[in-house]
Motif scaffolding. Structure first.
Motif, mmCIF file in Angstrom:
data_model
loop_
_atom_site.group_PDB
_atom_site.id
_atom_site.type_symbol
_atom_site.label_atom_id
_atom_site.label_comp_id
_atom_site.label_asym_id
_atom_site.label_seq_id
_atom_site.Cartn_x
_atom_site.Cartn_y
_atom_site.Cartn_z
ATOM 1 N N GLY A 33 0.865 -1.215 -0.060
ATOM 2 C CA GLY A 33 -0.020 0.123 -0.148
ATOM 3 C C GLY A 33 0.923 1.230 0.056
ATOM 4 N N GLY A 34 2.089 1.139 0.846
ATOM 5 C CA GLY A 34 3.102 2.288 0.764
ATOM 6 C C GLY A 34 3.352 2.711 -0.792
ATOM 7 N N VAL A 35 3.793 1.663 -1.225
ATOM 8 C CA VAL A 35 4.265 1.714 -2.723
ATOM 9 C C VAL A 35 3.392 2.769 -3.425
ATOM 10 C CG1 VAL A 35 5.228 0.743 -4.847
ATOM 11 C CG2 VAL A 35 5.899 0.174 -2.538
ATOM 12 N N LEU A 36 2.028 2.078 -3.474
ATOM 13 C CA LEU A 36 0.896 2.589 -4.296
ATOM 14 C C LEU A 36 0.805 4.174 -3.844
ATOM 15 C CD1 LEU A 36 -1.534 -0.327 -4.423
ATOM 16 C CD2 LEU A 36 -0.048 0.455 -6.209
ATOM 17 N N VAL A 42 2.878 10.928 -6.400
ATOM 18 C CA VAL A 42 3.801 11.654 -7.416
ATOM 19 C C VAL A 42 2.808 11.943 -8.579
ATOM 20 C CG1 VAL A 42 5.391 11.021 -9.283
ATOM 21 C CG2 VAL A 42 5.882 10.217 -6.853
ATOM 22 N N VAL A 43 1.828 10.948 -8.819
ATOM 23 C CA VAL A 43 0.688 11.351 -10.076
ATOM 24 C C VAL A 43 0.191 12.783 -9.450
ATOM 25 C CG1 VAL A 43 -1.128 10.625 -10.897
ATOM 26 C CG2 VAL A 43 0.646 8.966 -10.559
ATOM 27 N N ALA A 44 -0.137 12.861 -8.280
ATOM 28 C CA ALA A 44 -0.995 14.048 -7.987
ATOM 29 C C ALA A 44 -0.189 15.235 -8.279
ATOM 30 C CB ALA A 44 -1.420 14.084 -6.510
ATOM 31 N N LEU A 284 -5.987 6.701 -3.271
ATOM 32 C CA LEU A 284 -6.992 7.628 -3.645
ATOM 33 C C LEU A 284 -7.252 9.102 -2.792
ATOM 34 C CD1 LEU A 284 -9.972 5.455 -4.911
ATOM 35 C CD2 LEU A 284 -8.595 6.874 -6.206
ATOM 36 N N PHE A 285 -6.843 8.795 -1.606
ATOM 37 C CA PHE A 285 -6.996 10.307 -0.656
ATOM 38 C C PHE A 285 -5.736 10.867 -0.995
ATOM 39 C CE2 PHE A 285 -4.881 12.206 3.088
ATOM 40 C CZ PHE A 285 -5.832 13.137 3.250
ATOM 41 N N ALA A 286 -4.440 10.239 -1.299
ATOM 42 C CA ALA A 286 -3.305 11.207 -1.678
ATOM 43 C C ALA A 286 -3.364 11.501 -2.941
ATOM 44 C CB ALA A 286 -2.084 9.858 -1.522
ATOM 45 N N LEU A 287 -4.083 10.839 -3.821
ATOM 46 C CA LEU A 287 -4.163 11.466 -5.088
ATOM 47 C C LEU A 287 -4.987 12.896 -5.201
ATOM 48 C CD1 LEU A 287 -3.887 10.948 -8.319
ATOM 49 C CD2 LEU A 287 -6.007 9.848 -8.126
ATOM 50 N N PHE A 288 -5.759 12.814 -4.380
ATOM 51 C CA PHE A 288 -6.779 14.234 -4.490
ATOM 52 C C PHE A 288 -6.337 15.191 -3.212
ATOM 53 C CE2 PHE A 288 -9.639 11.078 -6.587
ATOM 54 C CZ PHE A 288 -9.546 11.725 -7.824
ATOM 55 N N SER A 289 -5.452 14.702 -2.365
ATOM 56 C CA SER A 289 -4.699 15.766 -1.229
ATOM 57 C C SER A 289 -3.547 16.225 -1.539
ATOM 58 C CB SER A 289 -5.185 15.088 -0.118
ATOM 59 O OG SER A 289 -6.432 14.848 0.349
ATOM 60 N N ALA A 290 -2.886 15.454 -2.297
ATOM 61 C CA ALA A 290 -1.289 15.725 -2.390
ATOM 62 C C ALA A 290 -1.043 16.601 -3.574
ATOM 63 C CB ALA A 290 -0.434 14.526 -2.296
ATOM 64 N N GLY A 291 -2.065 16.874 -4.383
ATOM 65 C CA GLY A 291 -1.741 17.798 -5.743
ATOM 66 C C GLY A 291 -1.585 19.241 -5.302
ATOM 67 N N GLU A 378 -0.090 25.477 1.160
ATOM 68 C CA GLU A 378 1.252 25.693 1.690
ATOM 69 C C GLU A 378 1.734 24.886 2.839
ATOM 70 O OE1 GLU A 378 1.181 29.964 2.867
ATOM 71 O OE2 GLU A 378 1.036 30.560 0.794
ATOM 72 N N VAL A 379 0.685 24.434 3.581
ATOM 73 C CA VAL A 379 0.975 23.746 4.787
ATOM 74 C C VAL A 379 1.439 22.242 4.157
ATOM 75 C CG1 VAL A 379 0.175 22.518 6.780
ATOM 76 C CG2 VAL A 379 -0.078 24.905 6.424
ATOM 77 N N LYS A 380 0.272 21.778 3.048
ATOM 78 C CA LYS A 380 0.596 20.514 2.618
ATOM 79 C C LYS A 380 2.063 20.413 1.831
ATOM 80 C CE LYS A 380 -4.156 19.196 1.441
ATOM 81 N NZ LYS A 380 -5.072 18.923 0.533
ATOM 82 N N THR A 381 2.394 21.587 1.205
ATOM 83 C CA THR A 381 3.817 21.594 0.692
ATOM 84 C C THR A 381 4.874 21.495 1.894
ATOM 85 O OG1 THR A 381 3.052 22.998 -0.961
ATOM 86 C CG2 THR A 381 5.269 22.641 -0.656
ATOM 87 N N ALA A 382 4.312 21.769 2.907
ATOM 88 C CA ALA A 382 5.209 21.779 3.920
ATOM 89 C C ALA A 382 5.337 20.368 4.620
ATOM 90 C CB ALA A 382 5.235 22.691 5.086
ATOM 91 N N VAL A 383 4.366 19.785 4.678
ATOM 92 C CA VAL A 383 4.231 18.089 5.009
ATOM 93 C C VAL A 383 4.962 17.355 3.952
ATOM 94 C CG1 VAL A 383 2.606 16.158 5.231
ATOM 95 C CG2 VAL A 383 1.989 18.290 6.094
ATOM 96 N N LEU A 384 5.015 17.641 2.605
ATOM 97 C CA LEU A 384 5.244 16.574 1.538
ATOM 98 C C LEU A 384 7.074 17.147 1.812
ATOM 99 C CD1 LEU A 384 3.399 17.461 -1.437
ATOM 100 C CD2 LEU A 384 3.265 15.362 0.032
ATOM 101 N N ILE A 385 7.601 18.354 2.075
ATOM 102 C CA ILE A 385 9.073 18.486 2.074
ATOM 103 C C ILE A 385 9.570 17.897 3.276
ATOM 104 C CG2 ILE A 385 10.735 20.429 2.196
ATOM 105 C CD1 ILE A 385 8.964 21.949 0.514
ATOM 106 N N GLY A 386 8.869 18.264 4.369
ATOM 107 C CA GLY A 386 9.343 17.540 5.726
ATOM 108 C C GLY A 386 9.346 16.035 5.795
#
Length: 465
Positions: A33-36, A42-44, A284-291, A378-386
């Motif tokens: 699941g983590g790989v997916l 990345v797709v988002a 799917l949550f990641a797909l529509f939240s990480a974009g 901006e906060v989501k970007t910080a989560v991704l970078i952190g």
């Protein structure tokens, strides 16, 4: 007569064979699941940062659902409140099992991971608060860097090719379970809007019916799935975050085995639902939240604004210091002795790996800054970078000990008598030693035979034609 010296409990010692098998099965599913999840993230990011970004926003914000029931939600909203309820349902089952049959059953054994998890959430919140107090930022996002994403962490392990010994994997899983419990409490207490008591009463009544059906032995997905959907809908309309319904139902399942049962009902349902949770719901949550839009200016702003900098520091510094410091202090005051095959550096590496906060951190970011789309991004970007920095740091630390981990894992999995049980669990069994003696004698006989054949071949080669 002198009092007997109390024996020191081993921290990160060998797991029991059933617990080892459960941990291996659970983490195997989470790794896939983590790989997916990584692929979805990345797709988002690619979708949201290309000329197709308008279509990403259109799909994400598209509304669907019965408005009469208060469920006319966007796709992103359905993923966060609907699909993540399945994720938290599995988390509820994991927590229940840990409490009644796993590492949290024994209060003494549970003290270390519980204290580590609590410190691993308190220190990131403190780091965020100090950063924003000094920089004059908002305290609303204090909970964002407190969560660990076990699936993302395991995906990092899979990508870098590092297999941790079972004790470290179990410690990471237990940390994540307690982390999920605390995250659930944070969401329920601090992110509950105005309550609709009629809907909340209906949800509680539905949960009571769910519990009664379980206790009376009623079976059949066609009974529980519709009831779960009703409970979820009522919980959503009550103002309490809808994922709480999933946790509550997971905690109600029986996770102890009765005589003649190979698996408890909770373990069986978790086995059925986990692939959907890890393989569909969370990606799917990641797909529509990480974009989020990622530009050079946006990345630079992460390190100059107190809110986003607090999130990054909370994940990278707060998580590592909190988990490692809490574990070390708990071990010292409970007189627990670290497994002689491991070092405190290994605990530090796992602590840094726990700084990867993705799924729940993104969810809390949406809840904390609801109504401010720009700041949420901006906060989501910080989560991704952190999370990315934490992943790189953990990779470096784990790679330093990769040969040690491989050797320990090989010892754990060695099964020379090929009976399906690792040899390390049979060393005190006399029958095991008899089997091993027979195996060694057979190998010695084969070796002598090969030596004789080789000698005869050399003699024949040396003799005159």
């Amino acid at each position: 007569m002198p009092a007997p010296t109390p024996t020191r409990r081993t921290f990160l010692g060998r797991l029991s064979l059933p617990e080892r098998q459960y941990v291996a099965d659970a983490l195997r599913a989470e790794t896939v699941g983590g790989v997916l999840l990584l692929v979805a993230a990345v797709v988002a990011l690619v979708w949201a940062n290309t000329p197709l970004s308008d279509s990403y926003a259109t799909v994400r914000d598209f509304h669907i659902g019965p408005a009469a029931l208060g469920l006319d939600l966007s796709i992103q909203h359905w993923a966060a409140d609907g699909l993540l309820a399945v994720f938290f349902f599995v988390a509820g089952i994991e927590l229940k099992r840990e409490l009644v049959a796993g590492e949290l059953r024994d209060p003494k054994a549970a003290a270390l991971p519980v204290i580590a998890a609590i410190c691993g959430m308190a220190v990131p919140a403190l780091v965020y608060a100090l950063t924003n107090a000094i920089g004059g930022g908002s305290m609303d996002g204090w909970a964002v860097p407190t969560a660990t994403d076990i699936a993302f962490a395991l995906a990092v392990l899979a990508v870098i090719g590092t297999s941790l010994p079972s004790a470290l994997r179990a410690f990471l899983l237990t940390l994540a379970v307690v982390d999920d419990l605390l995250a659930i409490l944070i969401i329920a207490i601090f992110f509950t809007s105005d309550l609709n008591f009629a809907a909340l009463g209906g949800a509680v009544a539905g949960l009571a019916v769910f519990w009664l059906l379980l206790r009376t032995g009623v079976r059949g997905w066609y009974v529980y799935v519709p009831l779960a959907l009703v409970i979820w809908g009522l919980m959503y309309n009550s103002g309490v975050h809808a994922t709480i319904a999933g946790v509550a139902m997971g905690l109600m399942l029986r996770c102890t085995r009765r005589e003649g049962e190979e698996h408890s009902p909770g373990e069986h349902i978790e086995h059925l639902v986990r692939p959907f949770s890890a393989g569909i719901a969370v990606p799917l949550f990641a797909l529509f939240s990480a974009g989020v839009s990622v530009t050079g200016g946006a990345i630079g702003a992460v390190f100059t604004q107190p809110i986003t900098l607090g999130v990054v520091l909370g994940l990278v510094v707060g998580k590592t210091i909190g988990i490692f410091g809490g574990t070390w202090l708990a071990a010292r005051f409970t007189r627990a002795e670290l497994n002689k095959d491991l070092a405190w550096g290994d605990v530090f590496a796992v602590a840094s790996l726990a700084g990867i906060g993705f799924t729940v951190s993104l969810l809390i970011a949406e809840l904390a800054f609801e109504g401010d789309a720009a700041l949420t991004g901006e906060v989501k970007t910080a989560v991704l970078i952190g999370s990315g920095i934490a992943a790189v740091l953990a990779t470096v630390l784990l790679k330093l000990r990769v040969r040690t981990y491989q050797a320990l894992l090989a010892d754990e999995e060695r099964d020379e008598d090929e009976d399906g049980i690792p040899d390390v669990y049979e060393q005190d069994n006399p029958e095991y030693h008899l089997r091993m003696a027979e195996i060694y004698e057979k190998k010695a006989a084969e070796h002598r035979k090969r030596a004789q054949l080789a000698g005869a071949s050399r003699d024949g080669g040396d003799s005159p034609a």
